[in-house]
Design an enzyme around this catalytic site. Structure first.
Site, short mmCIF file in Angstrom:
data_model
loop_
_atom_site.label_atom_id
_atom_site.label_comp_id
_atom_site.label_asym_id
_atom_site.label_seq_id
_atom_site.Cartn_x
_atom_site.Cartn_y
_atom_site.Cartn_z
N ASP A 50 0.97 -1.20 0.15
CA ASP A 50 -0.05 0.00 -0.15
C ASP A 50 0.79 1.26 0.16
O ASP A 50 1.49 1.47 0.99
CB ASP A 50 -0.81 -0.04 1.14
CG ASP A 50 -1.73 0.99 1.23
OD1 ASP A 50 -1.59 2.01 0.63
OD2 ASP A 50 -2.79 1.22 2.16
N VAL A 51 0.98 1.82 -1.14
CA VAL A 51 1.90 2.89 -1.37
C VAL A 51 1.53 4.14 -0.22
O VAL A 51 2.62 4.95 -0.16
CB VAL A 51 1.83 3.52 -2.71
CG1 VAL A 51 2.33 2.46 -3.76
CG2 VAL A 51 0.44 4.24 -3.00
N ASN A 83 3.24 4.29 -10.43
CA ASN A 83 2.15 4.27 -11.28
C ASN A 83 0.79 4.53 -10.22
O ASN A 83 -0.13 5.01 -10.87
CB ASN A 83 2.14 3.29 -12.17
CG ASN A 83 0.83 2.97 -12.98
OD1 ASN A 83 0.59 3.39 -13.87
ND2 ASN A 83 -0.24 1.93 -12.27
N TYR A 121 -6.76 16.00 -6.99
CA TYR A 121 -6.01 15.57 -7.99
C TYR A 121 -4.83 16.12 -8.74
O TYR A 121 -3.89 15.88 -8.94
CB TYR A 121 -6.87 14.76 -9.25
CG TYR A 121 -6.33 13.82 -10.17
CD1 TYR A 121 -5.95 12.66 -9.85
CD2 TYR A 121 -6.08 14.66 -11.49
CE1 TYR A 121 -5.20 11.82 -10.65
CE2 TYR A 121 -5.60 13.60 -12.31
CZ TYR A 121 -5.15 12.18 -12.03
OH TYR A 121 -4.32 11.56 -12.99
N LYS A 124 -0.75 16.04 -8.60
CA LYS A 124 0.11 15.56 -10.00
C LYS A 124 1.09 16.80 -10.14
O LYS A 124 2.17 16.37 -10.58
CB LYS A 124 -0.95 15.35 -11.12
CG LYS A 124 -1.59 14.24 -10.97
CD LYS A 124 -0.89 12.70 -10.86
CE LYS A 124 -1.64 11.52 -11.12
NZ LYS A 124 -0.60 10.50 -10.86
P1 NDP Z 1 -6.65 2.32 -12.43
O1 NDP Z 1 -7.72 2.77 -11.60
O2 NDP Z 1 -7.08 1.32 -13.56
O3 NDP Z 1 -5.37 1.39 -11.82
C1 NDP Z 1 -4.89 1.83 -10.59
C2 NDP Z 1 -3.80 1.20 -9.88
O4 NDP Z 1 -3.42 1.81 -8.51
C3 NDP Z 1 -4.54 -0.13 -9.61
O5 NDP Z 1 -3.89 -1.12 -9.62
C4 NDP Z 1 -4.86 0.23 -7.93
O6 NDP Z 1 -5.04 -1.10 -7.32
C5 NDP Z 1 -3.64 0.75 -7.57
N1 NDP Z 1 -3.63 1.61 -6.18
C6 NDP Z 1 -4.52 2.45 -6.08
N2 NDP Z 1 -4.32 2.93 -4.52
C7 NDP Z 1 -3.15 2.36 -4.43
C8 NDP Z 1 -2.43 2.17 -3.09
N3 NDP Z 1 -2.71 2.92 -2.12
N4 NDP Z 1 -1.34 1.19 -2.77
C9 NDP Z 1 -1.09 0.43 -4.11
N5 NDP Z 1 -1.77 0.39 -5.18
C10 NDP Z 1 -2.84 1.38 -5.18
O7 NDP Z 1 -5.90 3.83 -13.16
P2 NDP Z 1 -4.97 3.86 -14.38
O8 NDP Z 1 -4.16 2.69 -14.55
O9 NDP Z 1 -5.70 4.49 -15.25
O10 NDP Z 1 -3.89 4.95 -13.88
C11 NDP Z 1 -2.51 4.63 -13.51
C12 NDP Z 1 -1.91 6.31 -13.26
O11 NDP Z 1 -2.06 6.75 -14.44
C13 NDP Z 1 -2.45 7.04 -11.98
O12 NDP Z 1 -1.41 7.36 -11.43
C14 NDP Z 1 -3.50 7.69 -12.61
O13 NDP Z 1 -3.17 9.11 -12.01
C15 NDP Z 1 -2.55 8.22 -14.12
N6 NDP Z 1 -3.30 8.54 -15.33
C16 NDP Z 1 -4.33 8.10 -15.51
C17 NDP Z 1 -4.93 8.66 -16.58
C18 NDP Z 1 -6.22 7.96 -17.18
O14 NDP Z 1 -6.91 8.65 -18.13
N7 NDP Z 1 -6.63 6.54 -16.73
C19 NDP Z 1 -4.47 9.89 -17.38
C20 NDP Z 1 -3.47 10.42 -16.60
C21 NDP Z 1 -2.78 9.79 -15.83
P3 NDP Z 1 -5.88 -1.48 -6.09
O15 NDP Z 1 -6.89 -0.50 -5.94
O16 NDP Z 1 -6.52 -2.81 -6.42
O17 NDP Z 1 -5.14 -1.37 -4.88
#
Ligand code: NDP
Length: 255
Positions: A63-64, A90, A156, A160
């Site tokens: 958990d980050v 990420n 948000y 960022k």
């Molecule tokens: P998703 O919601 O599809 O995936 C997010 C991931 O982050 C999941 O695997 C989730 O897993 C994990 N996560 C969330 N909170 C935690 C935590 N506290 N500890 C560890 N893991 C965590 O998002 P995207 O793939 O779309 O986004 C990935 C990145 O890209 C993010 O940083 C987002 O801000 C950025 N981004 C995305 C855009 C978009 O349009 N999709 C645009 C610009 C940037 P779980 O909840 O199971 O822990």
């Protein structure tokens, strides 16, 4: 030979979306990939889908937002592989709310995940790189919203924008330790992240497309090649950069 042969890469938030796509691509390029996140069973499933030609795909609980969890995970990874070459920060969450109604818990959770999580993971991994005197690379997944102010995204956008500054500070501070730190700032991508917002009525994809010069939402696979370049041996002079990859969103002058 892949471009990342023999490297060890950690990707946070790799259970789905962009993190999953990055893990698959880095594995194809010859890196061992460590998929870190909260949903351990999902991570195990994703690891089973990835077939690295060399190395392995390995799931780790993390958990980050929790320093104890981050440090335990990094310790486990170093015990297993003896080194870390690349960290991709990420993991991230969206937050859409009128600012006057944004609950403190939601503000805090967004900053803790999107900003503090990046710092905690970078610090823990950089210490390992420094202890072993190995060169390394950190890639932070930022967003075009770190540059473009968007209503109802106070937490948000702030998180960022701060990630962009953190990227530059760490790049300047750790350059002499041979640790490069860069950020990728994607525009909208087809993942659950925006799927959920759309379902909740917080995002109108059709009107969004009109704001994007390419008139389309990006795909996670369109981001992974830039990350491979950043992590690879051809990018040795690249540090402190925030690279936008957004179908022209940030270049576009009209609202
Ligand atoms: P998703 O919601 O599809 O995936 C997010 C991931 O982050 C999941 O695997 C989730 O897993 C994990 N996560 C969330 N909170 C935690 C935590 N506290 N500890 C560890 N893991 C965590 O998002 P995207 O793939 O779309 O986004 C990935 C990145 O890209 C993010 O940083 C987002 O801000 C950025 N981004 C995305 C855009 C978009 O349009 N999709 C645009 C610009 C940037 P779980 O909840 O199971 O822990």
């Amino acid at each position: 030979m892949g471009l990342l042969q023999g490297k060890v890469t950690i990707i946070t938030g790799a259970s789905r979306g962009l993190g999953k796509a990055l893990a698959g691509r880095f594995a194809c390029e010859g890196s061992s990939v460590v998929l870190a996140g909260r949903s351990y069973n999902l991570l195990k499933d994703v690891c089973r889908e990835i077939h690295p030609p060399d190395g392995e795909a390995y799931p780790v609980r993390m958990d980050v937002t929790d320093p104890g969890s981050v440090n335990a995970a990094i310790h486990e990874i170093v015990e297993r592989y003896g080194k870390i070459d690349v960290l991709i920060n990420n993991a991230g969450i969206p937050m859409v709310s009128p600012s006057e109604d944004l609950a403190y818990e939601n503000w805090k959770n967004t900053i803790d995940t999107n900003l503090t999580g990046v710092f905690l993971c970078s610090q823990a991994v950089a210490k390992q790189m420094m202890d072993r005197k190995t060169a390394g690379c950190i890639i932070n997944i930022s967003s075009t919203f770190g540059l473009s102010p968007v209503p109802q995204r106070a937490a948000y956008c702030s998180s960022k924008a701060a990630v962009d500054m953190l990227t530059k500070v760490l790049a300047a501070e750790w350059a002499d330790k041979k640790i490069r730190v860069n950020a990728i700032a994607p525009g909208y991508l087809k993942t659950e992240f925006i799927g959920q917002l759309e379902q909740q009525g917080k995002l109108d994809i059709e009107s969004l497309k009109k704001r994007i010069p390419q008139r389309r939402i990006g795909h996670p696979d369109e981001i992974t090649g830039l990350a491979v370049y950043m992590a690879g041996d051809e990018a040795t002079y690249l540090t402190g950069a925030v690279v936008y990859i957004d179908g022209g969103w940030t270049a576009y002058g009209f609202t």
